[in-house]
Design a protein around this motif. Structure first.
Motif: not given
Lengths: 239, 239
Positions: A187-200, B153-165
């Motif tokens: 997988m690409k770096r972007l895939d790893i980033a999107d898996h781990l909640g990080l940026t590329i 957990l991986g892709r949302r802001s604090a405000e979105e997390k709370i609202a989502s919860f």
DNA sequence: TGTTGTCCTTGATTGAGATCAACCCGATCA
DNA sequence: TGATCGGGTTGATCTCAATCAAGGACAACA
């Protein structure tokens, strides 16, 4: 979404010498049942990047991964992406009781799958507690992995995330007999980033840091774990 | 870990008028089977804060939540905590194929559960495809929820997390007939923080912000969703 | 052989949320 | 009556990872 069938009416000719059979759902079946199930299935192939199915679409088939890697992901409306997992040979895709796909799946490199029409598979499974038991177990393992990933996403640093991912990936590969000196990362770096909640960029920087620290060595096709104990310690959340 | 049994040999006298039955695993059973299963089970009660089982301990029982809320969590060696979910009436705890508990569970407020010895439950289920099917479905729903939480957990802001919860919690409660004007939040701020991958301060600040913005109103026992559409929009990841 | 595009890396700066610290409020209890 | 304590809020500051920006490596291709 183009599905290319490997020869029409071929009906999975290779079940008896399938390289994924021992890890797959089929491990729960005896020889006769295996042949019956093969009658329901067909082999399909997808080229790199092709979409096998998309989130929220009606799920009409189950799949068992035969060869290759898939990325399984969910998208937010503004196109933020979370890769919820990578599927490897032996992994089962699809769950009874949920009419729609919960995530999208596409091929990372070339992929081949066994495809089962949902209803006929369900009918087949209905009378076979062994198979149902196996499905509960597979779902349980998947759930355990998902929960472990929640810890990673919610409570770990970038460096721990990368180390954890590498160790987990190594263990999964060795579990299906694909262990080796070099740890392939298809997988690409972007895939790893999107898996781990990080940026590329953070993924790239962290790989670089781990290499500088002598933990890994980076190659085009993957990494070598030079200091596996150190990586395991980071992965475990120690230090 | 103290287990207080509600009267010895009582064997779950109340299965026929159990308030959780419709959502629970038992929904898959007919009257006779229900009585048989009741023979295997016993009711247990835990006071607020008590541990029902702990991660990595041998799993000797399955549980079905009868009343109350549990927090299910995993700990890292340095005591970082991730709450992987909250269990509500009808939820099933434990999975065949995994000998050890994958997470710890403890009571948020008083809790009552149906407890089934693992082996006898497995034997009982073995011959009942209906029940196994139901378990696959429950595991599937759990898995879908886990994957949705990974996105959070991986892709949302604090405000979105709370609202989502808040939206997710509201929907789960209304799904078991506990909907209402006020949305009860029996868990503490720290629990919410450890569930959403935030700190207690950020949770508190975000609640305050949502209240300032007229989205919610905060009470000691929970919140009222003054502007549910706005909360749903935040929850969906729009805006 | 140069051009284009994809993927990856690295540097500079910013910002969301963590951390540190103080305080409030209600319950419990001496 | 006031002391203590757990849970919650708020403010000041810091930090880790995001964002913005540039450039390098390499393959595909005209």
């Amino acid at each position: 979404m183009k599905i290319s069938v490997l020869g029409e009416g071929m009906h999975c000719r290779s079940c008896h010498d399938c390289t994924a059979r021992d890890f797959a759902i089929c491990a729960a079946l005896d020889k006769t049942e295996l042949r019956e199930l093969a009658q329901l299935s067909r082999h399909v192939r997808f080229e790199s990047g092709a979409t096998v199915f998309a989130q929220a679409n009606l799920a009409t088939s189950f799949f068992s991964v035969h060869a290759g890697t898939l990325r399984l992901y969910k998208l937010l409306p503004d196109s933020r992406r979370q890769i919820v997992g990578f599927a490897l040979p032996g992994d089962f895709l699809g769950l009874p009781g949920l009419p729609h796909h919960e995530f999208s799946a596409d091929a990372v490199g070339r992929v081949t799958l066994c495809q089962f029409p949902k209803e006929s598979f369900a009918t087949f499974a209905e009378k076979r507690p062994q198979l149902l038991r196996r499905m509960v177990e597979l779902a349980g393992h998947e759930l355990a992995r998902a929960q472990e990933h929640m810890v990673l996403l919610g409570r770990r640093s970038a460096e721990e995330k990368i180390a954890s991912f590498l160790i987990g990936w190594r263990d999964r590969l060795s579990g299906i007999g694909r262990g080796g000196e070099i740890l392939p990362l298809p997988m690409k770096r972007l895939d790893i980033a999107d898996h781990l909640g990080l940026t590329i960029e953070t993924v790239s920087r962290t790989f670089s840091k781990l290499e500088r620290d002598g933990v890994i060595q980076i190659f085009a096709s993957g990494v070598v774990l030079l200091d596996a104990p150190r990586a395991e310690a980071l992965s475990a959340g120690v230090s």
